[in-house]
Design an enzyme around this catalytic site. Structure first.
Site, PDB file in Angstrom:
ATOM      1  N   TYR A 146       3.465   7.417   0.277  1.00  0.00           N
ATOM      2  CA  TYR A 146       2.520   6.988   1.303  1.00  0.00           C
ATOM      3  C   TYR A 146       3.107   7.242   2.697  1.00  0.00           C
ATOM      4  O   TYR A 146       3.868   6.411   3.216  1.00  0.00           O
ATOM      5  CB  TYR A 146       2.209   5.489   1.132  1.00  0.00           C
ATOM      6  CG  TYR A 146       1.358   5.119  -0.075  1.00  0.00           C
ATOM      7  CD1 TYR A 146       0.783   6.092  -0.893  1.00  0.00           C
ATOM      8  CD2 TYR A 146       1.119   3.784  -0.381  1.00  0.00           C
ATOM      9  CE1 TYR A 146      -0.007   5.734  -1.979  1.00  0.00           C
ATOM     10  CE2 TYR A 146       0.320   3.425  -1.470  1.00  0.00           C
ATOM     11  CZ  TYR A 146      -0.234   4.404  -2.264  1.00  0.00           C
ATOM     12  OH  TYR A 146      -1.017   4.055  -3.346  1.00  0.00           O
ATOM     13  N   LYS A 175       1.833   9.416  -6.767  1.00  0.00           N
ATOM     14  CA  LYS A 175       0.551   8.764  -6.500  1.00  0.00           C
ATOM     15  C   LYS A 175       0.252   8.922  -5.014  1.00  0.00           C
ATOM     16  O   LYS A 175       1.058   8.541  -4.166  1.00  0.00           O
ATOM     17  CB  LYS A 175       0.689   7.279  -6.874  1.00  0.00           C
ATOM     18  CG  LYS A 175      -0.528   6.454  -6.585  1.00  0.00           C
ATOM     19  CD  LYS A 175      -0.343   5.030  -7.084  1.00  0.00           C
ATOM     20  CE  LYS A 175      -1.499   4.188  -6.609  1.00  0.00           C
ATOM     21  NZ  LYS A 175      -1.445   2.820  -7.065  1.00  0.00           N
TER      22      LYS A 175
HETATM   23  P1  FBP Z   1      -5.844   0.357  -4.945  1.00  0.00           P
HETATM   24  O1  FBP Z   1      -6.484   1.320  -5.904  1.00  0.00           O
HETATM   25  O2  FBP Z   1      -6.444  -1.017  -5.056  1.00  0.00           O
HETATM   26  O3  FBP Z   1      -5.842   0.880  -3.534  1.00  0.00           O
HETATM   27  O4  FBP Z   1      -4.336   0.215  -5.398  1.00  0.00           O
HETATM   28  C1  FBP Z   1      -3.424   1.262  -5.199  1.00  0.00           C
HETATM   29  C2  FBP Z   1      -2.215   0.776  -4.449  1.00  0.00           C
HETATM   30  O5  FBP Z   1      -1.265   1.787  -4.304  1.00  0.00           O
HETATM   31  C3  FBP Z   1      -1.565  -0.443  -5.072  1.00  0.00           C
HETATM   32  O6  FBP Z   1      -0.659  -0.079  -6.065  1.00  0.00           O
HETATM   33  C4  FBP Z   1      -0.960  -1.117  -3.889  1.00  0.00           C
HETATM   34  O7  FBP Z   1      -0.884  -2.495  -4.011  1.00  0.00           O
HETATM   35  C5  FBP Z   1      -1.930  -0.812  -2.791  1.00  0.00           C
HETATM   36  O8  FBP Z   1      -2.597   0.374  -3.148  1.00  0.00           O
HETATM   37  C6  FBP Z   1      -1.226  -0.644  -1.471  1.00  0.00           C
HETATM   38  O9  FBP Z   1      -2.174  -0.308  -0.528  1.00  0.00           O
HETATM   39  P2  FBP Z   1      -1.857  -0.271   1.023  1.00  0.00           P
HETATM   40  O10 FBP Z   1      -0.368  -0.160   1.184  1.00  0.00           O
HETATM   41  O11 FBP Z   1      -2.568   0.958   1.490  1.00  0.00           O
HETATM   42  O12 FBP Z   1      -2.414  -1.522   1.588  1.00  0.00           O
END
Ligand code: FBP
Length: 240
Positions: free
Chosen positions: A135, A166
């Site tokens: 991310y 992911k």
């Molecule tokens: P979602 O499908 O609900 O977005 O979950 C994916 C995920 O990566 C989770 O594993 C994690 O808790 C969340 O998104 C983190 O999202 P962000 O950091 O964008 O708030």
């Protein structure tokens, strides 16, 4: 239990990442989530240590991906997510794989890259696949959903030895194939994000799978939907 490197992984680490605000009276319970996972036959469940310790047993028949790091939303600094759980603990908890988030572009990315490197070596030495939540976020990143930034995250995950990456779905999805090519032999999974309207998640999945993605690792778009079991079954069928 061996992790299938394709399909639907059900993410449920939001209690730490976002707090209980994502939950209602029903989906706040890890037992309910495991029930959905079992009924619909997801390809893996993603938990942090607490839910795994208290709710997961292998006889459920669903592989566990144990998330080894995480942070809360209450933290307001440059993005940093540090390890809270060891690979050894993952083995004890019968995990089939481990997961770790790196915020590429953060001023702390070097700490996460270093930690990931150690975890990757320890996990592979024990035969566990490693999934990276890649991310891009923080001072260095203007738009974390720009396609070139998502492709960079895909490539970085491959370079660092992740088996699965992911990624957030890019805002412009006209060249998803480039993201898959950038990831080389690392399998690409799509994250879901906030609950989408109508059939938007299905439409994204269709495009992603056509471009060569291997699956999805989604939370809210499943367990916040009205009928999570049918939703999972539909998505599984699309992914194959
Ligand atoms: P979602 O499908 O609900 O977005 O979950 C994916 C995920 O990566 C989770 O594993 C994690 O808790 C969340 O998104 C983190 O999202 P962000 O950091 O964008 O708030």
């Amino acid at each position: 239990m061996k992790l299938r490197m394709r399909g639907v992984f059900l993410a449920y680490d939001h209690g730490l990442e976002h707090g209980p605000t994502d939950f209602n009276d029903v989906n706040i319970s890890p037992a309910y989530i495991l029930n959905i996972a079992q009924e619909a036959g997801v390809d893996a469940i993603i938990f942090l240590k607490g839910p795994a310790m208290h709710f997961y047993t292998p006889d459920i028949g669903i592989p566990l991906i144990l998330k080894l790091n995480g942070k809360t939303k209450l933290y307001n600094g440059e993005p940093l997510s540090v390890q809270s759980t060891s690979v050894e603990e993952a083995v004890k908890l019968n995990a089939s794989a481990v997961g770790y988030t790196i915020y590429f572009g953060s001023k702390y990315e070097h700490l996460m890259i270093k930690e990931f490197g150690r975890i990757e070596e320890e996990a592979h030495a024990r035969g566990l696949p490693v999934i990276m939540w890649a991310y891009p976020r923080g001072k260095g990143i203007k738009d974390d959903e720009a396609p070139d930034i998502v492709a960079y995250a895909a490539r970085a995950a491959f370079e660092l030895g992740a088996d699965i990456v992911k990624l957030k779905y890019p805002e412009d999805d006209s060249n998803l194939e480039w993201i898959v090519k950038s990831a080389a032999s690392t399998k690409v999974f799509m994250a879901g994000g906030k609950k989408l309207e109508g059939d938007e998640i299905e439409s994204r999945v269709e495009k992603a799978i056509k471009a060569g993605f291997s699956g999805i690792a989604v939370g809210r778009n499943i367990w916040q939907s009205e009928d999570p079991i049918s939703k999972i079954k539909r998505l599984k069928e699309m992914i194959g």
